[in-house]
Design an enzyme around this catalytic site. Structure first.
Site, PDB file in Angstrom:
ATOM      1  N   GLU A 278      -0.903  -5.533   8.613  1.00  0.00           N
ATOM      2  CA  GLU A 278       0.028  -4.933   9.570  1.00  0.00           C
ATOM      3  C   GLU A 278      -0.447  -5.183  10.997  1.00  0.00           C
ATOM      4  O   GLU A 278      -1.555  -4.749  11.355  1.00  0.00           O
ATOM      5  CB  GLU A 278       0.133  -3.418   9.333  1.00  0.00           C
ATOM      6  CG  GLU A 278       0.750  -3.077   7.994  1.00  0.00           C
ATOM      7  CD  GLU A 278       0.961  -1.569   7.807  1.00  0.00           C
ATOM      8  OE1 GLU A 278       0.740  -0.792   8.764  1.00  0.00           O
ATOM      9  OE2 GLU A 278       1.353  -1.187   6.698  1.00  0.00           O
TER      10      GLU A 278
ATOM     11  N   LYS B 154      -1.061  -9.562   2.858  1.00  0.00           N
ATOM     12  CA  LYS B 154      -0.291  -9.063   4.008  1.00  0.00           C
ATOM     13  C   LYS B 154      -1.140  -8.083   4.800  1.00  0.00           C
ATOM     14  O   LYS B 154      -1.899  -7.301   4.211  1.00  0.00           O
ATOM     15  CB  LYS B 154       0.992  -8.362   3.533  1.00  0.00           C
ATOM     16  CG  LYS B 154       1.812  -7.762   4.688  1.00  0.00           C
ATOM     17  CD  LYS B 154       3.190  -7.305   4.258  1.00  0.00           C
ATOM     18  CE  LYS B 154       3.242  -5.931   3.643  1.00  0.00           C
ATOM     19  NZ  LYS B 154       2.764  -4.826   4.514  1.00  0.00           N
TER      20      LYS B 154
ATOM     21  N   ASP C 178      -1.221  -6.295  -0.421  1.00  0.00           N
ATOM     22  CA  ASP C 178      -1.444  -5.665   0.884  1.00  0.00           C
ATOM     23  C   ASP C 178      -2.926  -5.419   1.128  1.00  0.00           C
ATOM     24  O   ASP C 178      -3.633  -4.896   0.252  1.00  0.00           O
ATOM     25  CB  ASP C 178      -0.743  -4.293   0.902  1.00  0.00           C
ATOM     26  CG  ASP C 178       0.349  -4.206   1.936  1.00  0.00           C
ATOM     27  OD1 ASP C 178       0.434  -5.078   2.814  1.00  0.00           O
ATOM     28  OD2 ASP C 178       1.138  -3.238   1.855  1.00  0.00           O
TER      29      ASP C 178
ATOM     30  N   ASP D  81       0.841  -1.205   0.000  1.00  0.00           N
ATOM     31  CA  ASP D  81       0.000   0.000   0.000  1.00  0.00           C
ATOM     32  C   ASP D  81       0.878   1.258   0.000  1.00  0.00           C
ATOM     33  O   ASP D  81       0.361   2.381  -0.035  1.00  0.00           O
ATOM     34  CB  ASP D  81      -1.022  -0.015   1.143  1.00  0.00           C
ATOM     35  CG  ASP D  81      -0.376  -0.042   2.510  1.00  0.00           C
ATOM     36  OD1 ASP D  81       0.868  -0.112   2.595  1.00  0.00           O
ATOM     37  OD2 ASP D  81      -1.122   0.003   3.516  1.00  0.00           O
ATOM     38  N   SER D  82       2.203   1.075  -0.038  1.00  0.00           N
ATOM     39  CA  SER D  82       3.106   2.198  -0.348  1.00  0.00           C
ATOM     40  C   SER D  82       2.725   2.775  -1.712  1.00  0.00           C
ATOM     41  O   SER D  82       3.089   3.901  -2.056  1.00  0.00           O
ATOM     42  CB  SER D  82       4.567   1.743  -0.351  1.00  0.00           C
ATOM     43  OG  SER D  82       4.729   0.568  -1.131  1.00  0.00           O
TER      44      SER D  82
ATOM     45  N   GLU E  60       9.701  -4.091   9.919  1.00  0.00           N
ATOM     46  CA  GLU E  60       9.966  -2.739   9.392  1.00  0.00           C
ATOM     47  C   GLU E  60      10.532  -1.824  10.460  1.00  0.00           C
ATOM     48  O   GLU E  60       9.979  -1.710  11.558  1.00  0.00           O
ATOM     49  CB  GLU E  60       8.675  -2.123   8.817  1.00  0.00           C
ATOM     50  CG  GLU E  60       8.923  -0.704   8.312  1.00  0.00           C
ATOM     51  CD  GLU E  60       7.944  -0.207   7.273  1.00  0.00           C
ATOM     52  OE1 GLU E  60       7.031  -0.956   6.877  1.00  0.00           O
ATOM     53  OE2 GLU E  60       8.112   0.959   6.859  1.00  0.00           O
TER      54      GLU E  60
HETATM   55  O1  KIV Z   1       3.503  -1.090   1.527  1.00  0.00           O
HETATM   56  C1  KIV Z   1       4.684  -1.470   1.447  1.00  0.00           C
HETATM   57  O2  KIV Z   1       5.393  -1.226   0.477  1.00  0.00           O
HETATM   58  C2  KIV Z   1       5.213  -2.240   2.565  1.00  0.00           C
HETATM   59  C3  KIV Z   1       6.698  -2.419   2.610  1.00  0.00           C
HETATM   60  C4  KIV Z   1       7.312  -1.186   3.146  1.00  0.00           C
HETATM   61  C5  KIV Z   1       7.095  -3.619   3.363  1.00  0.00           C
HETATM   62  O3  KIV Z   1       4.497  -2.656   3.408  1.00  0.00           O
END
Ligand code: KIV
Length: 264
Positions: free
Chosen positions: A118, A116, A88, A49-50, A185
């Site tokens: 968090e 994924k 994500d 989600d970056s 992280e």
């Molecule tokens: O969203 C993302 O790119 C991430 C990485 C920083 C691991 O979660």
């Protein structure tokens, strides 16, 4: 039942940890870069989600929607053969076990091999529901970007023993619930090393030092394509921002001089 191809990808990553071979991971958001990275031998591609910050221009990751994630997971999945594609779950998309499962199924339907989220101990009901449905899950502990607003900024984790123990408990709980990988992280190197020794699943570090089973970077930080923010823990190996500016400047000048796209 787990897709045999995904199962083989997961077994390969577990075997890499067992023999001490490092796992190379990057983020991906579109078809051409995902295809290039896959063909270059990357082990894991995370549609992180970056996306919100480095592609969509949001201030942080908390504005990313499921619709946006699905759009980009589809594009990445079309370009990948070998790497494990992780999608994500964005902010507020896994508030309850039911919602977490529904949105995980949507990411898998878009072509992800795993999802994924968090967090650790607090999310075990969600994690168990997702894994119970046969969906591979990647955990994420340490600095959690989706909590940046509550925390008032990004900071390194694990500076006190209490903080370190809490992250280790989170990772152990994720492992016990059946997670296949865990991202660490922005945490103190020694803590990431200790955590890596204590869990059997592979750890993937970002800003957590070299003592993890693998490493991940947000790809624009590797390629130098997002010049407005460069984290201290990433060394760019290309300067695509300058290259883009050079090529476009030359193109503009050539077109203004009356040439066509081929004559540059
Ligand atoms: O969203 C993302 O790119 C991430 C990485 C920083 C691991 O979660």
């Amino acid at each position: 039942m787990l897709d045999p191809i995904v199962s083989a990808k997961l077994q390969r990553l577990a075997a890499m940890k067992a023999r001490g071979e490092r796992i190379a991971c990057l983020t991906a958001y579109d078809y051409p870069s995902a295809r290039l990275m896959d063909e270059a031998g990357i082990d894991v591609l995370l549609v992180g989600d970056s996306l919100g910050m480095v592609v969509l221009g949001y201030e942080d990751t908390t504005r990313v929607t499921m619709a946006e994630m699905l759009h980009h997971v589809r594009a990445v999945a079309r370009g990948v053969n070998d790497a494990l594609v992780v999608g994500d779950l964005p902010y507020c998309s896994y508030e309850t076990p039911g919602q977490a499962l529904e949105n995980s199924r949507r990411l898998m339907g878009a072509g992800a091999d795993a999802v994924k989220l968090e967090g650790g101990l607090d999310l075990i009901p969600q994690v168990e529901r997702i894994i119970g449905d046969g969906i591979p899950l990647v955990g994420h502990v340490g600095m959690l970007p989706q909590q940046v607003r509550e925390e008032g900024g990004y900071s390194k984790k694990g500076k006190t023993r209490k903080d370190a123990e809490r992250m280790i408990e989170d990772a152990l709980a994720l492992e016990k619930a059946g997670a296949c990988l865990v991202v660490l992280e922005s945490m103190v190197k020694k803590v990431a090393g200790e955590l890596t020794e204590r869990v059997a699943i592979p750890t993937i570090g970002i800003g957590a030092g070299a003592d993890c089973d693998g490493q991940i970077l947000v790809t624009p930080d590797l390629l130098g394509s997002f010049p407005w923010f460069r984290p201290s823990f990433a060394t760019p190996r290309a300067d695509l921002a300058s290259e883009t500016t050079r090529a476009v400047t030359e193109y503009v000048a050539a077109i203004k001089a009356g040439k066509d796209g081929k004559e540059l």
